[in-house]
Motif scaffolding. Structure first.
Motif, PDB file in Angstrom:
ATOM      1  N   TYR A  65       0.846  -1.189   0.000  1.00 13.83           N
ATOM      2  CA  TYR A  65       0.000   0.000   0.000  1.00 13.83           C
ATOM      3  C   TYR A  65       0.882   1.240   0.000  1.00 13.83           C
ATOM      4  CZ  TYR A  65      -3.019  -3.835   1.247  1.00 13.83           C
ATOM      5  OH  TYR A  65      -3.664  -5.043   1.244  1.00 13.83           O
ATOM      6  N   VAL A  66       1.321   1.620  -1.195  1.00 16.07           N
ATOM      7  CA  VAL A  66       2.314   2.680  -1.352  1.00 16.07           C
ATOM      8  C   VAL A  66       1.764   4.029  -0.919  1.00 16.07           C
ATOM      9  CG1 VAL A  66       3.842   3.839  -2.981  1.00 16.07           C
ATOM     10  CG2 VAL A  66       3.360   1.376  -3.245  1.00 16.07           C
ATOM     11  N   THR A  67       0.518   4.304  -1.270  1.00 13.49           N
ATOM     12  CA  THR A  67      -0.096   5.586  -0.922  1.00 13.49           C
ATOM     13  C   THR A  67      -0.751   5.494   0.449  1.00 13.49           C
ATOM     14  OG1 THR A  67      -0.532   6.072  -3.250  1.00 13.49           O
ATOM     15  CG2 THR A  67      -1.759   7.345  -1.627  1.00 13.49           C
ATOM     16  N   ASP A  68      -0.521   6.467   1.291  1.00  9.10           N
ATOM     17  CA  ASP A  68      -1.125   6.527   2.615  1.00  9.10           C
ATOM     18  C   ASP A  68      -2.493   7.204   2.507  1.00  9.10           C
ATOM     19  OD1 ASP A  68      -1.913   6.916   5.198  1.00  9.10           O
ATOM     20  OD2 ASP A  68      -0.072   7.902   5.872  1.00  9.10           O
ATOM     21  N   PRO A  69      -3.597   6.458   2.695  1.00  7.59           N
ATOM     22  CA  PRO A  69      -4.933   7.066   2.594  1.00  7.59           C
ATOM     23  C   PRO A  69      -5.157   8.187   3.593  1.00  7.59           C
ATOM     24  CG  PRO A  69      -5.070   4.665   2.570  1.00  7.59           C
ATOM     25  CD  PRO A  69      -3.675   5.017   2.974  1.00  7.59           C
ATOM     26  N   GLY A  70      -4.379   8.187   4.675  1.00  4.81           N
ATOM     27  CA  GLY A  70      -4.518   9.259   5.647  1.00  4.81           C
ATOM     28  C   GLY A  70      -4.012  10.593   5.128  1.00  4.81           C
ATOM     29  N   LYS A  71      -3.118  10.528   4.142  1.00  3.00           N
ATOM     30  CA  LYS A  71      -2.568  11.766   3.569  1.00  3.00           C
ATOM     31  C   LYS A  71      -3.219  12.118   2.230  1.00  3.00           C
ATOM     32  CE  LYS A  71       1.943  11.111   5.791  1.00  3.00           C
ATOM     33  NZ  LYS A  71       3.402  10.908   5.586  1.00  3.00           N
ATOM     34  N   GLU A  72      -3.575  11.083   1.445  1.00  3.53           N
ATOM     35  CA  GLU A  72      -4.226  11.313   0.152  1.00  3.53           C
ATOM     36  C   GLU A  72      -5.671  10.840   0.252  1.00  3.53           C
ATOM     37  OE1 GLU A  72      -5.585  12.466  -2.816  1.00  3.53           O
ATOM     38  OE2 GLU A  72      -3.405  12.719  -3.126  1.00  3.53           O
ATOM     39  N   LYS A  73      -6.601  11.770   0.288  1.00  3.90           N
ATOM     40  CA  LYS A  73      -8.008  11.435   0.474  1.00  3.90           C
ATOM     41  C   LYS A  73      -8.678  10.941  -0.805  1.00  3.90           C
ATOM     42  CE  LYS A  73      -7.745  12.728   4.748  1.00  3.90           C
ATOM     43  NZ  LYS A  73      -7.714  11.710   5.832  1.00  3.90           N
ATOM     44  N   ASP A  74      -8.140  11.272  -1.965  1.00  4.16           N
ATOM     45  CA  ASP A  74      -8.731  10.891  -3.249  1.00  4.16           C
ATOM     46  C   ASP A  74      -8.326   9.451  -3.572  1.00  4.16           C
ATOM     47  OD1 ASP A  74      -9.677  10.569  -5.799  1.00  4.16           O
ATOM     48  OD2 ASP A  74      -8.741  12.369  -6.619  1.00  4.16           O
ATOM     49  N   SER A  75      -9.273   8.505  -3.422  1.00  3.34           N
ATOM     50  CA  SER A  75      -8.945   7.092  -3.609  1.00  3.34           C
ATOM     51  C   SER A  75      -8.579   6.761  -5.052  1.00  3.34           C
ATOM     52  CB  SER A  75     -10.123   6.213  -3.174  1.00  3.34           C
ATOM     53  OG  SER A  75     -11.266   6.440  -3.991  1.00  3.34           O
ATOM     54  N   SER A  76      -8.959   7.602  -6.000  1.00  5.04           N
ATOM     55  CA  SER A  76      -8.606   7.335  -7.404  1.00  5.04           C
ATOM     56  C   SER A  76      -7.106   7.505  -7.644  1.00  5.04           C
ATOM     57  CB  SER A  76      -9.391   8.257  -8.336  1.00  5.04           C
ATOM     58  OG  SER A  76      -8.971   9.607  -8.191  1.00  5.04           O
ATOM     59  N   LYS A  77      -6.380   8.060  -6.655  1.00  2.08           N
ATOM     60  CA  LYS A  77      -4.937   8.286  -6.787  1.00  2.08           C
ATOM     61  C   LYS A  77      -4.109   7.313  -5.941  1.00  2.08           C
ATOM     62  CE  LYS A  77      -5.605  13.232  -7.682  1.00  2.08           C
ATOM     63  NZ  LYS A  77      -5.300  14.615  -7.219  1.00  2.08           N
ATOM     64  N   TRP A  78      -4.760   6.398  -5.248  1.00  6.20           N
ATOM     65  CA  TRP A  78      -4.037   5.475  -4.390  1.00  6.20           C
ATOM     66  C   TRP A  78      -3.248   4.474  -5.233  1.00  6.20           C
ATOM     67  CZ3 TRP A  78      -8.460   3.997  -0.451  1.00  6.20           C
ATOM     68  CH2 TRP A  78      -8.761   5.126   0.324  1.00  6.20           C
ATOM     69  N   LEU A  79      -1.972   4.304  -4.914  1.00  6.98           N
ATOM     70  CA  LEU A  79      -1.117   3.345  -5.611  1.00  6.98           C
ATOM     71  C   LEU A  79      -0.897   2.115  -4.734  1.00  6.98           C
ATOM     72  CD1 LEU A  79       0.896   2.361  -7.761  1.00  6.98           C
ATOM     73  CD2 LEU A  79       2.642   3.783  -6.646  1.00  6.98           C
ATOM     74  N   THR A  80      -1.208   0.952  -5.286  1.00  6.53           N
ATOM     75  CA  THR A  80      -0.975  -0.321  -4.613  1.00  6.53           C
ATOM     76  C   THR A  80      -0.194  -1.231  -5.563  1.00  6.53           C
ATOM     77  OG1 THR A  80      -3.094  -0.123  -3.443  1.00  6.53           O
ATOM     78  CG2 THR A  80      -2.029  -2.286  -3.443  1.00  6.53           C
ATOM     79  N   LYS A  81       0.922  -1.767  -5.098  1.00  6.45           N
ATOM     80  CA  LYS A  81       1.690  -2.712  -5.909  1.00  6.45           C
ATOM     81  C   LYS A  81       1.247  -4.122  -5.525  1.00  6.45           C
ATOM     82  CE  LYS A  81       6.042  -1.933  -6.729  1.00  6.45           C
ATOM     83  NZ  LYS A  81       6.109  -1.830  -8.198  1.00  6.45           N
ATOM     84  N   VAL A  82       0.743  -4.859  -6.494  1.00  6.79           N
ATOM     85  CA  VAL A  82       0.273  -6.213  -6.270  1.00  6.79           C
ATOM     86  C   VAL A  82       1.293  -7.185  -6.877  1.00  6.79           C
ATOM     87  CG1 VAL A  82      -1.621  -7.878  -6.587  1.00  6.79           C
ATOM     88  CG2 VAL A  82      -2.115  -5.411  -6.370  1.00  6.79           C
ATOM     89  N   ILE A  83       1.764  -8.137  -6.076  1.00  8.01           N
ATOM     90  CA  ILE A  83       2.842  -9.037  -6.501  1.00  8.01           C
ATOM     91  C   ILE A  83       2.431 -10.492  -6.350  1.00  8.01           C
ATOM     92  CG2 ILE A  83       5.242  -9.719  -6.101  1.00  8.01           C
ATOM     93  CD1 ILE A  83       5.659  -6.947  -4.794  1.00  8.01           C
TER      94      ILE A  83
END
Length: 338
Positions: free
Chosen positions: A316-334
């Motif tokens: 979970y690269v993007t911290d939802p606590g800092k970036e409220k716009d979920s369309s910008k959340w970056l998650t690396k799936v491996i």
């Protein structure tokens, strides 16, 4: 007098027809319609069992803008109830009675107004080659004289079921395509040499619908404990070792990368994953649609004739606590593979 006789004959004929219909019309009604959807069962299932999703594609909500829907219980689980009240669709509720994950759902439909009735509803799913066939069924019983309604309702219900399933098809296939991707899954899959990685983690088998709560309860604790041990915590992760679709549970760990050689301490254990070949995707969007990335990676590995090797990692690269716009959340799936 002649007019009265004629009127009496007409009334008599109408009564005769009504009596015939009452005694010869069936007292049970079965409706069953199917559709094939170009999406895996993992995505279609969510659109069916989540009442929030169901209310987005079923035709009854669309035909009554005044209707108000209320979901009680844990949405998507056995016992959850979807209740409604509207000027056109009346008042009623739909309840999940049983589930065989990704295969079938059994429900109870109760109408309160404009007339009281109870019906059995079911969904059956079967997946093959990335496509899912969905069958939506309905069974009910009417005592006489209400049984006459079966002669007029079946065709209308079949039409409603067909329209609803087509709406479901459009919804699920759009979710497979992903955000801003009209012609394909909006996920690019690549290969990587995954380096040996050490994690401070808390591992447990939990219900799938409790994953978010599990992260919330453990990731901050792990981070604080690792910091107190003078480690340098990395990006929070979920490590999924297995999934039990029937029981709807997962053996997983809430984890944070720490330096090689780190030792276990109060609040966490140490998990080390060896170097391996892997396929990954950088998924950008809300967690609710991260299934897009999983589907894309699985297809990528299958197309290459390779085999998936557990566990699977979500970073979970993007911290939802800092970036409220979920369309910008970056998650690396491996996914590891051989």
């Amino acid at each position: 007098m002649k007019v009265l006789k004629t009127l009496a004959w007409i009334i008599g004929i109408i009564l005769f027809i009504a009596i015939v219909l009452i005694f010869f019309a069936p007292t049970t009604m079965h409706v069953e319609r199917s559709v094939e959807i170009n999406a895996p069962a993992t995505i279609v299932w969510n659109d069916i069992v989540k009442f929030e999703k169901f209310n987005g594609w079923n035709t009854w909500k669309q035909m009554d803008s005044t209707a108000r829907f209320t979901i009680t219980g844990e949405d998507g689980s056995i016992g959850a109830v979807d209740s409604w009240k509207g000027s056109k669709v009346g008042e009623g509720k739909l309840q999940h009675l049983a589930m065989d994950p990704y295969k079938s759902v059994t429900q109870k439909l109760t109408f309160i107004t404009p007339f009281a009735s109870e019906s059995d509803v079911f969904f059956r799913l079967s997946e093959a080659a990335g496509k899912t066939k969905v069958t939506w069924g309905f069974d009910t019983h009417y005592d006489r004289p209400q049984n006459v309604m079966t002669l007029f309702m079946k065709g209308a219900l079949e039409k409603d079921f067909d329209q609803g399933l087509n709406n479901l098809k459009s919804m699920a296939e759009a979710e497979v395509r992903g955000p801003n991707a009209p012609n394909g899954i909006d996920v690019t899959v690549k290969e990587m040499n995954f380096p040996a990685t050490t994690y401070a983690a808390v591992r447990k088998t939990i219900p799938m619908n409790r994953i978010t709560d599990y992260y919330r309860a453990n990731l901050r604790t792990i981070y604080n404990a690792a910091t107190a041990a003078n480690l340098q915590p990395g990006v929070p992760c979920g490590i999924f070792f297995s999934w039990d679709r029937k029981l709807q549970t997962t053996d997983m760990a809430a984890a944070i990368p720490v330096p090689e050689g780190s030792k276990p301490a109060p609040g966490y254990e140490i998990i080390t994953l060896p170097a391996a070949q892997a396929a990954y995707a950088d998924y950008i969007g809300p967690y609710s649609k991260i299934a897009n990335a999983h589907v894309a990676i699985k297809n990528f590995i299958t197309d290459k004739g390779r085999t998936i090797v557990p566990p699977t990692i979500e970073m979970y690269v993007t911290d939802p606590g800092k970036e409220k716009d979920s369309s910008k959340w970056l998650t690396k799936v491996i996914y590891f593979m051989k």
